[in-house]
Every structure is written in C-alpha cells, then in structure tokens.
Design a protein around this motif. Structure first.
Motif, PDB file in Angstrom:
ATOM      1  N   UNK A   9       0.848  -1.171   0.000  1.00 27.33           N
ATOM      2  CA  UNK A   9       0.000   0.000   0.000  1.00 27.33           C
ATOM      3  C   UNK A   9       0.899   1.241   0.000  1.00 27.33           C
ATOM      4  N   UNK A  10       0.401   2.314  -0.594  1.00 22.33           N
ATOM      5  CA  UNK A  10       1.181   3.541  -0.630  1.00 22.33           C
ATOM      6  C   UNK A  10       0.273   4.711  -0.243  1.00 22.33           C
ATOM      7  N   UNK A  11       0.759   5.907  -0.452  1.00 30.74           N
ATOM      8  CA  UNK A  11       0.001   7.102  -0.089  1.00 30.74           C
ATOM      9  C   UNK A  11      -0.236   7.953  -1.325  1.00 30.74           C
ATOM     10  N   UNK A  12      -1.129   8.924  -1.202  1.00 37.12           N
ATOM     11  CA  UNK A  12      -1.362   9.867  -2.287  1.00 37.12           C
ATOM     12  C   UNK A  12      -0.151  10.782  -2.422  1.00 37.12           C
ATOM     13  N   UNK A  13       0.232  11.077  -3.638  1.00 38.99           N
ATOM     14  CA  UNK A  13       1.313  12.029  -3.875  1.00 38.99           C
ATOM     15  C   UNK A  13       0.754  13.442  -3.720  1.00 38.99           C
ATOM     16  N   UNK A  14       1.609  14.431  -3.504  1.00 44.35           N
ATOM     17  CA  UNK A  14       1.124  15.816  -3.444  1.00 44.35           C
ATOM     18  C   UNK A  14       0.383  16.226  -4.728  1.00 44.35           C
ATOM     19  N   UNK A  15       0.854  15.771  -5.871  1.00 47.14           N
ATOM     20  CA  UNK A  15       0.174  16.076  -7.139  1.00 47.14           C
ATOM     21  C   UNK A  15      -1.229  15.473  -7.164  1.00 47.14           C
ATOM     22  N   UNK A  16      -1.354  14.216  -6.734  1.00 50.35           N
ATOM     23  CA  UNK A  16      -2.663  13.559  -6.699  1.00 50.35           C
ATOM     24  C   UNK A  16      -3.609  14.279  -5.745  1.00 50.35           C
ATOM     25  N   UNK A  17      -3.108  14.641  -4.563  1.00 47.35           N
ATOM     26  CA  UNK A  17      -3.945  15.359  -3.605  1.00 47.35           C
ATOM     27  C   UNK A  17      -4.429  16.677  -4.187  1.00 47.35           C
ATOM     28  N   UNK A  18      -3.573  17.352  -4.926  1.00 50.16           N
ATOM     29  CA  UNK A  18      -3.969  18.606  -5.566  1.00 50.16           C
ATOM     30  C   UNK A  18      -5.081  18.382  -6.580  1.00 50.16           C
ATOM     31  N   UNK A  19      -4.927  17.360  -7.429  1.00 51.68           N
ATOM     32  CA  UNK A  19      -5.950  17.042  -8.432  1.00 51.68           C
ATOM     33  C   UNK A  19      -7.249  16.635  -7.739  1.00 51.68           C
ATOM     34  N   UNK A  20      -7.166  15.787  -6.730  1.00 53.26           N
ATOM     35  CA  UNK A  20      -8.359  15.325  -6.020  1.00 53.26           C
ATOM     36  C   UNK A  20      -9.088  16.477  -5.334  1.00 53.26           C
ATOM     37  N   UNK A  21      -8.338  17.411  -4.767  1.00 55.87           N
ATOM     38  CA  UNK A  21      -8.974  18.500  -4.026  1.00 55.87           C
ATOM     39  C   UNK A  21      -9.643  19.517  -4.944  1.00 55.87           C
ATOM     40  N   UNK A  22      -9.219  19.589  -6.190  1.00 55.32           N
ATOM     41  CA  UNK A  22      -9.793  20.587  -7.103  1.00 55.32           C
ATOM     42  C   UNK A  22     -10.774  19.998  -8.103  1.00 55.32           C
ATOM     43  N   UNK A  23     -10.904  18.693  -8.138  1.00 52.04           N
ATOM     44  CA  UNK A  23     -11.821  18.040  -9.081  1.00 52.04           C
ATOM     45  C   UNK A  23     -13.195  17.846  -8.445  1.00 52.04           C
TER      46      UNK A  23
END
Length: 124
Positions: free
Chosen positions: A1-15
């Motif tokens: 298992x891994x974690x969300x990357x900062x880029x992914x968190x940014x995309x998720x928070x704005x989508x």
C-alpha cells in the motif's frame, strides 16, 4: 500500500468528481463526487447501501479510479460508525453546497467508502 502524492492530492482536491471501477475493471464505471478529509479520500453513495457501485466496492474491496490525468489502483474500505463522519459531512456540504444534503443523510452515511492508494500512480 502507498500514499497519495502531493500532485494527486492537488488534483483530487480541485476536481468535482472521479470515475470509479470496482474490482478488475470488468464492472461498469461510475462517476462519483468525493471529498478529502485529513488527506484521506472518501466517497458516499447517496442512495445508500443498495447502490450498485457501493455493493461492488464492498464485495471486491479493490478497484481503480480516474480523475483528471491521474489513474490509480485503489483499495476500497467501508467505513464503520466510528469513522470521521461529521468531518466528511462538513466537507461534502462545503464542496457541494447545493446537493450536500443528499450525501449527509443517515442512508448515505451508512454507505461511506474510504479510497486507499494501492500502488504507484500510472498516467494514461
């Protein structure tokens, strides 16, 4: 298992939504609104536990999401009554003010899924 990357968190928070396929992708994909709470991603089935995508998520426990240019294999974990439901309610109401009530009902709260990254990101 891994974690969300900062880029992914940014995309998720704005989508506004993501596309979820339960299991190996053989199930129909569904577009679902989502929220981040404390860096964790949550989905709710506003129709409750009888929702097809919620049932498939519970049955298979894994799937794939797509949002923007991010595609990720994920684990799908049903939340029990001890989860951060009040914070999830607040996040849904803030993100979707006109329809937030649909996903803060007791029916929707009982059909909450935590989306956990399963392996490194892949671009498509």
């Amino acid at each position: 298992m891994s974690t969300w990357t900062p880029e992914e968190l940014s995309v998720l928070s704005t989508s506004g939504s993501l596309i979820l396929s339960a299991a190996d992708g053989g199930h129909l994909a569904v577009e679902v609104g989502m929220v981040l709470v404390g860096g964790e991603l949550y989905l709710r089935a506003y129709r409750g536990a009888r929702s097809g995508w919620y049932q498939a998520s519970r049955e298979h426990g894994r799937g794939r999401i797509r949002v923007g240019d991010v595609a990720r294999d994920v684990l799908l974990q049903a939340l029990d009554e001890n989860g951060p439901h009040d914070a999830i309610d607040s996040a849904y109401q803030a993100k979707y003010p006109s329809v937030g009530g649909l996903v803060t009902s007791s029916v929707a709260r009982s059909a909450t899924i935590r989306i956990i990254p399963a392996q490194p990101s892949r671009r498509h």
